[in-house]
Design a protein around this motif. Structure first.
Motif, short mmCIF file in Angstrom:
data_model
loop_
_atom_site.label_atom_id
_atom_site.label_comp_id
_atom_site.label_asym_id
_atom_site.label_seq_id
_atom_site.Cartn_x
_atom_site.Cartn_y
_atom_site.Cartn_z
N TYR A 103 0.86 -1.18 0.00
CA TYR A 103 0.00 0.00 0.00
C TYR A 103 0.89 1.23 0.00
CZ TYR A 103 -3.19 3.64 1.37
OH TYR A 103 -3.91 4.79 1.40
N SER A 104 0.59 2.12 -0.89
CA SER A 104 1.42 3.31 -1.01
C SER A 104 0.53 4.52 -1.26
CB SER A 104 2.41 3.12 -2.16
OG SER A 104 3.24 4.22 -2.26
N PHE A 105 0.58 5.48 -0.36
CA PHE A 105 -0.19 6.70 -0.51
C PHE A 105 0.76 7.80 -0.96
CE2 PHE A 105 -1.85 10.71 1.12
CZ PHE A 105 -3.11 10.70 0.54
N VAL A 106 0.44 8.42 -2.07
CA VAL A 106 1.28 9.50 -2.58
C VAL A 106 0.49 10.80 -2.59
CG1 VAL A 106 2.71 7.98 -4.00
CG2 VAL A 106 0.69 9.05 -5.00
N THR A 107 1.21 11.88 -2.60
CA THR A 107 0.61 13.20 -2.71
C THR A 107 0.93 13.73 -4.10
OG1 THR A 107 0.97 13.58 -0.36
CG2 THR A 107 0.58 15.52 -1.72
N THR A 108 -0.09 14.23 -4.78
CA THR A 108 0.10 14.83 -6.10
C THR A 108 -0.03 16.33 -5.95
OG1 THR A 108 -0.88 12.86 -7.11
CG2 THR A 108 -0.72 14.83 -8.48
N LEU A 109 0.99 17.02 -6.39
CA LEU A 109 1.06 18.48 -6.26
C LEU A 109 1.28 19.12 -7.62
CD1 LEU A 109 3.60 18.33 -3.35
CD2 LEU A 109 1.26 19.09 -3.06
N VAL A 110 0.74 20.30 -7.79
CA VAL A 110 1.05 21.11 -8.97
C VAL A 110 1.96 22.24 -8.50
CG1 VAL A 110 0.15 22.65 -10.75
CG2 VAL A 110 -1.06 20.52 -10.21
N TRP A 133 -9.86 10.60 -6.03
CA TRP A 133 -9.54 11.44 -4.87
C TRP A 133 -8.04 11.45 -4.60
CZ3 TRP A 133 -7.47 9.47 -0.34
CH2 TRP A 133 -7.50 8.09 -0.20
N SER A 134 -7.33 10.40 -5.06
CA SER A 134 -5.87 10.38 -4.97
C SER A 134 -5.33 9.45 -6.06
CB SER A 134 -5.40 9.91 -3.59
OG SER A 134 -5.68 8.54 -3.42
N LEU A 135 -4.05 9.55 -6.31
CA LEU A 135 -3.41 8.76 -7.35
C LEU A 135 -3.11 7.35 -6.82
CD1 LEU A 135 -2.26 9.04 -10.26
CD2 LEU A 135 -0.05 9.56 -9.18
N SER A 136 -3.57 6.33 -7.55
CA SER A 136 -3.28 4.93 -7.18
C SER A 136 -1.96 4.53 -7.80
CB SER A 136 -4.38 4.00 -7.70
OG SER A 136 -5.60 4.29 -7.07
N VAL A 137 -1.04 4.05 -6.96
CA VAL A 137 0.28 3.65 -7.45
C VAL A 137 0.66 2.23 -7.04
CG1 VAL A 137 1.15 6.01 -7.58
CG2 VAL A 137 1.46 4.69 -5.48
N SER A 138 -0.25 1.50 -6.39
CA SER A 138 0.02 0.12 -5.97
C SER A 138 -0.67 -0.85 -6.92
CB SER A 138 -0.49 -0.13 -4.55
OG SER A 138 0.20 0.66 -3.64
N ALA A 139 0.05 -1.91 -7.27
CA ALA A 139 -0.55 -2.94 -8.10
C ALA A 139 -1.71 -3.56 -7.32
CB ALA A 139 0.48 -4.00 -8.45
N ALA A 164 3.70 24.67 -13.85
CA ALA A 164 5.02 24.43 -14.42
C ALA A 164 5.41 22.96 -14.34
CB ALA A 164 6.06 25.28 -13.70
N ALA A 165 4.92 22.26 -13.31
CA ALA A 165 5.28 20.85 -13.12
C ALA A 165 4.25 20.17 -12.24
CB ALA A 165 6.66 20.73 -12.47
N VAL A 166 4.20 18.84 -12.36
CA VAL A 166 3.39 18.01 -11.47
C VAL A 166 4.38 17.18 -10.67
CG1 VAL A 166 1.69 16.15 -11.32
CG2 VAL A 166 1.41 17.97 -13.03
N ARG A 167 4.17 17.15 -9.36
CA ARG A 167 5.07 16.42 -8.46
C ARG A 167 4.32 15.28 -7.80
NH1 ARG A 167 8.90 20.77 -5.58
NH2 ARG A 167 8.98 19.10 -4.06
N ILE A 168 4.96 14.13 -7.73
CA ILE A 168 4.42 12.97 -7.02
C ILE A 168 5.38 12.71 -5.86
CG2 ILE A 168 3.67 10.57 -7.20
CD1 ILE A 168 2.27 12.56 -9.20
N GLU A 169 4.87 12.84 -4.63
CA GLU A 169 5.70 12.69 -3.45
C GLU A 169 5.13 11.62 -2.53
OE1 GLU A 169 5.94 16.48 -1.50
OE2 GLU A 169 6.91 17.44 -3.22
#
Length: 184
Positions: A103-110, A133-139, A164-169
């Motif tokens: 399980y991995s919860f990431v934050t998506t920022l502009v 509501w959030s980006l899914s990054v887990s298989a 200018a950019a999209v950040r995935i943290e």
């Protein structure tokens, strides 16, 4: 004679006060340096400062920026949602390739052109079928639905902000984060 001894006691007393003040100041600096050691040593690795670009993997996760554009219409419970005055909703479309199975919860920022950061999913309707509501990054687990080919998120930007950019943290994986440049 009493006038002379009073005169020499004054400068001697001032020197003594100065020496004691310097000793106290040096002691205070040394104590402060020791007390703040953990903060000084941990701030750099505990924050996002090592950007990975497009095509690079963050622990088995790769993200591609498909599009970022002003959102034409946002629905909230089948009603058109209006953003607060002075703000514009933007639609972020991201494609995720992952081998990550934890399980991995990431934050998506502009990131705006002037360096401000705005988090996707904040102060926007969470009840819209058009946006995640959030980006899914887990298989997904066996039997679960696969990750959508393209995931759409909503971010609220001030009208004067230029993406200018999209950040995935992800906090667990700091200092690295994914930074995807927005092509103008």
């Amino acid at each position: 004679m009493s006038g002379a001894s009073a005169g020499t006691a004054g400068p001697r007393g001032r020197r003594r006060t100065l020496v004691l003040t310097l000793v106290a100041l040096i002691s205070l600096i040394a104590l402060g340096w020791q007390v703040t050691r953990d903060a000084r040593e941990s701030w750099w690795p505990s924050g996002p400062h090592a950007a990975l670009g497009a095509g690079e993997s963050l622990d088995g996760v790769q993200v591609e920026l498909v599009a970022i554009e002003p959102a034409a219409r946002v629905l909230e419970w089948d009603t058109v949602w209006s953003p607060p005055e002075g703000f514009q909703p933007w639609r972020i479309s991201l494609a995720v390739t992952t081998t990550q199975d934890e399980y991995s919860f990431v934050t998506t920022l502009v990131e705006s052109a002037d360096g401000r950061l705005f988090e996707a999913g904040q102060n926007v309707p969470l009840s819209s079928d058009d946006y995640e509501w959030s980006l899914s990054v887990s298989a997904p687990e066996p039997g679960e639905d696969p990750i959508p080919e393209v995931q759409h998120l909503l971010v609220l930007l001030p009208e004067d902000a230029e993406p200018a950019a999209v950040r995935i943290e992800e906090v667990v994986r700091y200092p690295e984060y994914i930074r995807l440049e927005v092509e103008q």
